[in-house]
Design a protein around this motif. Structure first.
Motif, PDB file in Angstrom:
ATOM      1  N   HIS A   1       9.803  20.939 -18.001  1.00 15.55           N
ATOM      2  CA  HIS A   1       8.782  20.249 -17.596  1.00 15.55           C
ATOM      3  C   HIS A   1       8.593  18.512 -18.383  1.00 15.55           C
ATOM      4  CE1 HIS A   1       6.080  21.692 -21.201  1.00 15.55           C
ATOM      5  NE2 HIS A   1       5.209  20.682 -21.275  1.00 15.55           N
ATOM      6  N   LEU A   2       8.429  18.681 -19.541  1.00 13.73           N
ATOM      7  CA  LEU A   2       9.104  17.695 -20.201  1.00 13.73           C
ATOM      8  C   LEU A   2      10.033  16.866 -19.858  1.00 13.73           C
ATOM      9  CD1 LEU A   2       7.883  18.184 -23.993  1.00 13.73           C
ATOM     10  CD2 LEU A   2       6.269  17.351 -21.893  1.00 13.73           C
ATOM     11  N   VAL A   3      10.564  17.054 -19.344  1.00 10.82           N
ATOM     12  CA  VAL A   3      12.554  16.561 -18.838  1.00 10.82           C
ATOM     13  C   VAL A   3      11.730  15.842 -18.329  1.00 10.82           C
ATOM     14  CG1 VAL A   3      14.447  16.914 -18.166  1.00 10.82           C
ATOM     15  CG2 VAL A   3      13.686  17.765 -20.226  1.00 10.82           C
ATOM     16  N   GLU A   4      11.422  16.739 -17.231  1.00 10.89           N
ATOM     17  CA  GLU A   4      10.598  16.119 -15.462  1.00 10.89           C
ATOM     18  C   GLU A   4      10.032  15.024 -15.593  1.00 10.89           C
ATOM     19  OE1 GLU A   4       9.769  19.512 -13.374  1.00 10.89           O
ATOM     20  OE2 GLU A   4      12.127  20.278 -12.818  1.00 10.89           O
ATOM     21  N   LYS A   5       9.000  15.389 -16.308  1.00 13.68           N
ATOM     22  CA  LYS A   5       8.022  13.956 -16.611  1.00 13.68           C
ATOM     23  C   LYS A   5       8.474  12.535 -16.944  1.00 13.68           C
ATOM     24  CE  LYS A   5       4.129  15.517 -17.813  1.00 13.68           C
ATOM     25  NZ  LYS A   5       3.106  16.219 -18.542  1.00 13.68           N
TER      26      LYS A   5
ATOM     27  N   LEU B   1      10.804  24.402 -35.573  1.00 12.75           N
ATOM     28  CA  LEU B   1      10.960  23.187 -35.958  1.00 12.75           C
ATOM     29  C   LEU B   1      10.892  22.828 -34.063  1.00 12.75           C
ATOM     30  CD1 LEU B   1      12.389  21.172 -38.240  1.00 12.75           C
ATOM     31  CD2 LEU B   1       9.888  22.000 -38.051  1.00 12.75           C
ATOM     32  N   ALA B   2      11.179  22.763 -33.360  1.00 10.25           N
ATOM     33  CA  ALA B   2      11.854  22.604 -31.860  1.00 10.25           C
ATOM     34  C   ALA B   2      10.215  22.996 -31.437  1.00 10.25           C
ATOM     35  CB  ALA B   2      12.866  22.330 -30.838  1.00 10.25           C
ATOM     36  N   ASP B   3      10.185  23.919 -31.515  1.00 10.56           N
ATOM     37  CA  ASP B   3       9.507  24.769 -30.230  1.00 10.56           C
ATOM     38  C   ASP B   3       7.608  24.603 -30.547  1.00 10.56           C
ATOM     39  OD1 ASP B   3      11.263  26.541 -28.986  1.00 10.56           O
ATOM     40  OD2 ASP B   3      11.226  28.149 -30.291  1.00 10.56           O
ATOM     41  N   GLY B   4       7.343  24.485 -32.411  1.00  8.82           N
ATOM     42  CA  GLY B   4       6.510  23.763 -32.373  1.00  8.82           C
ATOM     43  C   GLY B   4       6.048  23.088 -31.696  1.00  8.82           C
ATOM     44  N   ILE B   5       7.023  21.978 -31.353  1.00 13.15           N
ATOM     45  CA  ILE B   5       6.777  20.071 -31.274  1.00 13.15           C
ATOM     46  C   ILE B   5       6.563  20.336 -30.287  1.00 13.15           C
ATOM     47  CG2 ILE B   5       7.787  18.254 -31.320  1.00 13.15           C
ATOM     48  CD1 ILE B   5       6.828  18.760 -33.944  1.00 13.15           C
ATOM     49  N   HIS B   6       7.585  20.983 -29.152  1.00 14.55           N
ATOM     50  CA  HIS B   6       7.439  21.453 -27.810  1.00 14.55           C
ATOM     51  C   HIS B   6       5.936  21.726 -27.412  1.00 14.55           C
ATOM     52  CE1 HIS B   6      11.668  20.292 -27.599  1.00 14.55           C
ATOM     53  NE2 HIS B   6      10.993  18.850 -27.822  1.00 14.55           N
ATOM     54  N   ARG B   7       5.475  21.981 -28.511  1.00 11.37           N
ATOM     55  CA  ARG B   7       4.336  23.768 -27.700  1.00 11.37           C
ATOM     56  C   ARG B   7       3.250  22.407 -27.423  1.00 11.37           C
ATOM     57  NH1 ARG B   7       4.170  26.922 -31.873  1.00 11.37           N
ATOM     58  NH2 ARG B   7       5.939  27.586 -31.058  1.00 11.37           N
ATOM     59  N   PHE B   8       3.549  20.904 -28.201  1.00  8.73           N
ATOM     60  CA  PHE B   8       1.739  20.623 -28.362  1.00  8.73           C
ATOM     61  C   PHE B   8       2.547  18.914 -27.214  1.00  8.73           C
ATOM     62  CE2 PHE B   8       1.091  23.303 -30.939  1.00  8.73           C
ATOM     63  CZ  PHE B   8      -0.866  23.464 -31.084  1.00  8.73           C
ATOM     64  N   GLU B   9       3.765  18.980 -26.789  1.00  8.00           N
ATOM     65  CA  GLU B   9       4.598  17.859 -26.134  1.00  8.00           C
ATOM     66  C   GLU B   9       4.210  16.754 -26.791  1.00  8.00           C
ATOM     67  OE1 GLU B   9       1.883  17.123 -22.383  1.00  8.00           O
ATOM     68  OE2 GLU B   9       2.508  18.948 -21.250  1.00  8.00           O
ATOM     69  N   GLY B  10       4.929  17.199 -27.917  1.00  9.00           N
ATOM     70  CA  GLY B  10       5.575  16.718 -29.071  1.00  9.00           C
ATOM     71  C   GLY B  10       7.247  16.110 -28.308  1.00  9.00           C
ATOM     72  N   THR B  11       7.728  15.446 -28.747  1.00  7.45           N
ATOM     73  CA  THR B  11       9.096  14.741 -28.287  1.00  7.45           C
ATOM     74  C   THR B  11       9.997  14.716 -30.208  1.00  7.45           C
ATOM     75  OG1 THR B  11       8.789  12.566 -28.319  1.00  7.45           O
ATOM     76  CG2 THR B  11       8.571  13.840 -26.594  1.00  7.45           C
ATOM     77  N   ILE B  12      11.018  15.291 -30.095  1.00  2.90           N
ATOM     78  CA  ILE B  12      12.131  14.598 -32.159  1.00  2.90           C
ATOM     79  C   ILE B  12      12.567  13.765 -31.035  1.00  2.90           C
ATOM     80  CG2 ILE B  12      13.479  16.178 -32.763  1.00  2.90           C
ATOM     81  CD1 ILE B  12      12.604  18.936 -32.446  1.00  2.90           C
ATOM     82  N   ASN B  13      12.190  12.698 -31.889  1.00  2.00           N
ATOM     83  CA  ASN B  13      13.193  11.160 -31.812  1.00  2.00           C
ATOM     84  C   ASN B  13      15.049  11.617 -32.476  1.00  2.00           C
ATOM     85  OD1 ASN B  13      13.711   8.714 -31.029  1.00  2.00           O
ATOM     86  ND2 ASN B  13      12.351   8.411 -32.877  1.00  2.00           N
ATOM     87  N   GLN B  14      14.971  12.724 -33.612  1.00  2.78           N
ATOM     88  CA  GLN B  14      15.428  12.065 -34.372  1.00  2.78           C
ATOM     89  C   GLN B  14      15.823  12.863 -35.676  1.00  2.78           C
ATOM     90  OE1 GLN B  14      16.513   8.968 -37.250  1.00  2.78           O
ATOM     91  NE2 GLN B  14      14.704   7.955 -36.832  1.00  2.78           N
ATOM     92  N   TYR B  15      16.862  14.312 -35.560  1.00  4.06           N
ATOM     93  CA  TYR B  15      17.571  14.446 -36.999  1.00  4.06           C
ATOM     94  C   TYR B  15      17.602  14.098 -37.636  1.00  4.06           C
ATOM     95  CZ  TYR B  15      16.611  18.644 -33.251  1.00  4.06           C
ATOM     96  OH  TYR B  15      16.520  19.309 -32.373  1.00  4.06           O
ATOM     97  N   THR B  16      17.133  14.404 -39.537  1.00  4.58           N
ATOM     98  CA  THR B  16      17.337  13.679 -40.281  1.00  4.58           C
ATOM     99  C   THR B  16      18.862  14.729 -41.245  1.00  4.58           C
ATOM    100  OG1 THR B  16      15.636  14.045 -41.341  1.00  4.58           O
ATOM    101  CG2 THR B  16      15.817  12.152 -39.853  1.00  4.58           C
TER     102      THR B  16
ATOM    103  N   HIS C   1      -1.071  22.655 -19.845  1.00  5.21           N
ATOM    104  CA  HIS C   1      -0.259  22.713 -18.981  1.00  5.21           C
ATOM    105  C   HIS C   1       1.184  23.739 -20.105  1.00  5.21           C
ATOM    106  CE1 HIS C   1       1.705  22.003 -15.362  1.00  5.21           C
ATOM    107  NE2 HIS C   1       2.830  21.877 -15.804  1.00  5.21           N
ATOM    108  N   THR C   2       1.095  23.918 -21.364  1.00  7.95           N
ATOM    109  CA  THR C   2       2.070  25.105 -21.563  1.00  7.95           C
ATOM    110  C   THR C   2       1.764  26.316 -21.839  1.00  7.95           C
ATOM    111  OG1 THR C   2       1.866  24.235 -23.604  1.00  7.95           O
ATOM    112  CG2 THR C   2       3.442  22.648 -22.335  1.00  7.95           C
ATOM    113  N   LEU C   3       0.475  26.676 -21.181  1.00 11.06           N
ATOM    114  CA  LEU C   3      -0.448  27.874 -22.003  1.00 11.06           C
ATOM    115  C   LEU C   3      -0.576  28.417 -20.944  1.00 11.06           C
ATOM    116  CD1 LEU C   3      -2.260  26.444 -24.981  1.00 11.06           C
ATOM    117  CD2 LEU C   3       0.059  28.091 -24.964  1.00 11.06           C
TER     118      LEU C   3
END
Length: 799
Positions: free
Chosen positions: A40-44, A92-107, A318-320
């Protein structure tokens, strides 16, 4: 495989570096953003990619990395370290996306995430802190599992900071380029290094946005590399006592409740009809900050004999799925948030038995939603759609049974954040309540939303739209916040003009002035400390309005931003030329923007104006400077001038003898000119917009008159300088000065006379006659170098 110590390239199967001998650690493969971003975030993002590129966004940045990662990597086989990091990144990715955040980069051994970009969120700081707490718990469970498997202590620390970034290009694979503004990203990275192992540290700027919602420990000011001054930091320890904005307002102290007597009377009449045996549905719609929740709170306080059941949609709901229905069911069953599983099962069984024979499928579904599942009750052969329908029927029967026993009020907040499942349940509930055979139960469904929310079921009930507060009510609200100090009269007027009757905006603007140190004292008795040159837009207001704008369709957002570049009001003809849309499509877009209460019909025909001035300011400032310039340059000069002249009264239009058709003419000087300027909205279009034909003067669309005017100005400057130089060489004396020595050929010409003669052919006069520079002067002001007219013609245009 490259060595982290010396950079030496080594064979893939090597375990030690061929250059320095250090143990090699496998670098985890960085996945494509599209592979780990929820659908849903990809489409948005992809559907509105063009509208999101090249914008400023208020965000909260989250950095997370593994503590002592080099030491852990040396103690593990490269493959094992690689697998461990993959598990860590998934959490980390699951927790970020649960609140509609986006991962900008891996460090390498961590991530950088953004909340509020590329899609704006008004509560980006709250989401980031909530995600950090969830990740702390989940990473703790992962660390315990790794400790059992390997004996190693793997801990992650996180740092947060809030500020503004610029969204650059967004690729089809969702890779985004960000440019940090004001050390936003750098401070987040520095603060992360101050966090304890397994902890979360945030800056003061983030702490201000989440104060009360989370439990914070003040660690004082810390010196950070790259920061010019010490930065105050806080540790995030858990949830706070405040759950929603209404509770925060109550904790701070409610402002005076004014200007809503008519709305309260209407709500009372709707409730009386419900209590008489006719179930009712009332939907309250208003822009953010208008006071929907406060109005409902006052209504509930004045209705003590009605049993209240409350639920609120979450901004990331929307994710809940079913989260609103679960909250409403918890209230109907009389359960606390921390109720034990056994208590939940007993309360649900008791509640369902009171309405109808217990449906085991609905019972099992309720227990799942409320966190006390009973697996033995779930028949595996029942389809998910059938289970959902039986849950909804159970909810309707439960509400109607409660209404038969006692007067019931269902209050559901923020429908614009509903998840689809909860929306379907409310649609069925509304249909059952308003059906003729619904019975004589006393129940009222009260819901609040924003103007951009539209659904079929909400059209069946009554709708109440909250208008901004009237002038006298706004004045009373300002009295409650500022007080009656005479030195604040000018500031009161400016705050009232910017807030435009929005109670939240008044509160946030005053609070920001107090935080800046412009006001001293306490609420209701403030005194000015220093003159306030500019009333800055508070971050909270900017985030709220930016989030509303981002929820628009790409076409509607493009139209709104183009209108914001023009000004508070814009003609439809000019807007059509900027966005280059066919008339039917532009009309449909303007209708949707009017329904969302963003761009509404203005007083003049064929014109649109921003419903709130701050909405125009946010829509303008979120655009990059290059995009604004492109919008300016795309406006045909003659069309911009016609739109400008349409707002001017006849007496304020250019003189027919010395203007090029369609170009703004001179301002009138003297008292008559100042009076005309006060009554004329000729400054509605920005000056740089009217300069669009000037930039094209030597290109595809030359303007001979402007070219001739510039040539005349250049000749006027040269002639003036030559005459002044000749007069001084000839010994001319200034008026009132000592006579110069006599020289051969001296004609007695004064410097004043030379200036007077050159002024008639100077820059300002020449361009003024061309009718292209007058709009750059300002209301009621004379052009530089313009002759003073005779007293009887002080307001006339120069001939």
């Amino acid at each position: 495989m490259s060595c982290r110590s010396c950079g030496q390239a080594n064979p893939p199967e090597a375990r030690f570096c061929n250059g320095c001998g250090a143990r090699l650690t496998a670098t985890p493969t960085v996945p494509e953003p599209r592979s780990y971003t929820p659908r849903h975030l990809v489409e948005k993002i992809l559907t509105s990619k063009g509208a999101l590129e090249g914008e400023r966004k208020p965000v909260t940045v989250l950095f997370a990395d593994v503590v002592r990662s080099m030491e852990l990597a040396e103690r593990l086989d490269p493959e094992e370290w690689h697998r461990l990091l993959d598990r860590l990144f998934r959490v980390l990715a699951d927790g970020i996306h649960r609140f509609e955040g986006t991962i900008n980069q891996y460090t390498g051994d961590g991530i950088m995430a953004l909340f509020g970009a590329p899609i704006a969120h008004e509560d980006h700081a709250l989401r980031a802190c909530a995600a950090a707490l969830e990740l702390t718990r989940e990473l703790g469970a992962l660390a315990a599992e790794v400790r059992r498997e390997t004996g190693l202590d793997v801990t992650v620390r996180m740092g947060l900071n809030s500020g503004e970034v610029v969204v650059g290009r967004i690729g089809d694979d969702l890779r985004m380029d960000y440019t940090a503004q004001g050390h936003v990203v750098g401070l987040a990275a520095r603060v992360q290094q101050l966090a304890p192992p397994g902890g979360v540290t945030l800056t003061e700027r983030t702490a201000r946005l989440v104060s009360g919602f989370f439990d914070l420990l003040d660690r004082g000011e810390q010196s950070l590399k790259g920061a010019s001054a010490p930065v105050r930091v806080f540790d995030l320890r858990g949830r706070g006592p405040i759950r929603n904005p209404l509770e925060r307002s109550r904790a701070r102290g409610f402002s005076r409740f004014v200007g809503r007597e008519r709305e309260l009377a209407l709500m009372d009449s709707v409730l009386r009809r419900a209590l008489s045996g006719r179930p009712t549905v009332l939907l309250i719609s208003a822009e953010p900050g208008a006071g929907k929740s406060r109005l409902c709170h006052e209504f509930v306080e004045r209705s003590p004999d009605v049993r209240l059941h409350h639920a609120r949609a979450l901004s990331h709901g929307h994710t809940l799925p079913f989260h609103v229905i679960g909250e409403l069911g918890r209230s109907l069953f009389g359960l606390e948030q921390d109720a034990a599983a056994e208590a939940v099962r007993a309360a649900v069984e008791r509640g369902l038995a009171s309405s109808e024979p217990v449906d085991p499928i609905a019972l099992a579904f309720w227990l799942e939603l409320l966190g006390a599942p009973a697996p033995g009750l779930v028949p595996s052969e029942v389809a998910p759609e059938a289970r959902r329908t039986r849950l909804f029927h159970s909810l309707c029967a439960l509400v109607q049974a409660r209404a038969q026993r006692e007067p019931t009020l269902l209050w559901v907040e923020d429908l614009h954040w509903l998840d689809p499942a909860s929306e379907a349940a409310l649609e069925m509930l509304t249909g059952r309540l308003l059906a003729p055979e619904a019975g004589d139960g006393g129940v009222m469904l009260l819901a609040t939303t924003r103007p951009d929310y539209r659904s079929e079921w909400s059209a069946h009930g009554e709708r109440l739209s909250l208008a901004p507060l009237a002038a006298h009510a706004s004045s009373q609200l300002l009295d409650d916040w500022l007080g009656s100090d005479p030195g604040l009269s000018s500031l009161r007027a400016r705050i009232g003009a910017r807030a435009r009757g929005n109670p939240l905006f008044v509160e946030e603007i005053v609070r920001s002035l107090v935080e800046r140190g412009a006001l001293s004292g306490e609420r209701g008795a403030y005194t000015p400390v220093a003159p306030v040159e500019d009333i800055a837009l508070p971050e909270t207001i900017q985030a709220v309005l930016a989030s509303r704008i981002d929820r628009l369709s790409p076409r509607d957002k493009d139209v709104l931003q183009a209108a914001a570049v023009v000004g508070p009001a814009v003609s439809i003809e000019l807007l059509r030329a900027i966005v280059e849309l066919p008339a039917p499509e532009l009309t449909a877009s303007l209708e949707r923007l009017a329904a969302a209460e963003l761009l509404v019909p203005a007083d003049l025909p064929d014109e649109r104006a921003f419903h709130h001035p701050l909405a125009q300011e946010v829509a303008y400032r979120t655009q990059l400077l290059d995009r604004r310039r492109r919008t300016h340059a795309g406006v045909p000069g003659d069309l911009a001038a016609r739109a400008h002249l349409a707002h001017c009264p006849a007496r304020d239009r250019p003189h027919s003898r010395h203007r090029r058709p369609g170009v703004p003419g001179p301002f009138r000087g003297g008292p008559a000119g100042r009076r005309a300027a006060r009554e004329s909205p000729r400054s509605r279009l920005p000056a740089h917009l009217l300069w669009a034909p000037v930039r094209r003067c030597g290109g595809r669309r030359p303007i001979p008159r402007l070219r001739d005017a510039c040539g005349g100005a250049r000749r006027g400057i040269g002639g003036r300088n030559a005459r002044v130089r000749d007069a001084r060489r000839a010994g001319a004396r200034p008026a009132g000065g000592r006579p110069p020595r006599a020289r051969p050929g001296h004609r007695g010409t004064s410097v004043d006379r030379a200036h007077s003669e050159s002024r008639a052919a100077g820059v300002a006069r020449t361009l003024h006659r061309a009718g292209v520079l007058s709009h750059l002067v300002g209301p009621g002001q004379r052009l530089s170098g313009e002759d003073r007219r005779r007293p009887g013609r002080s307001g006339s245009a120069p001939r």
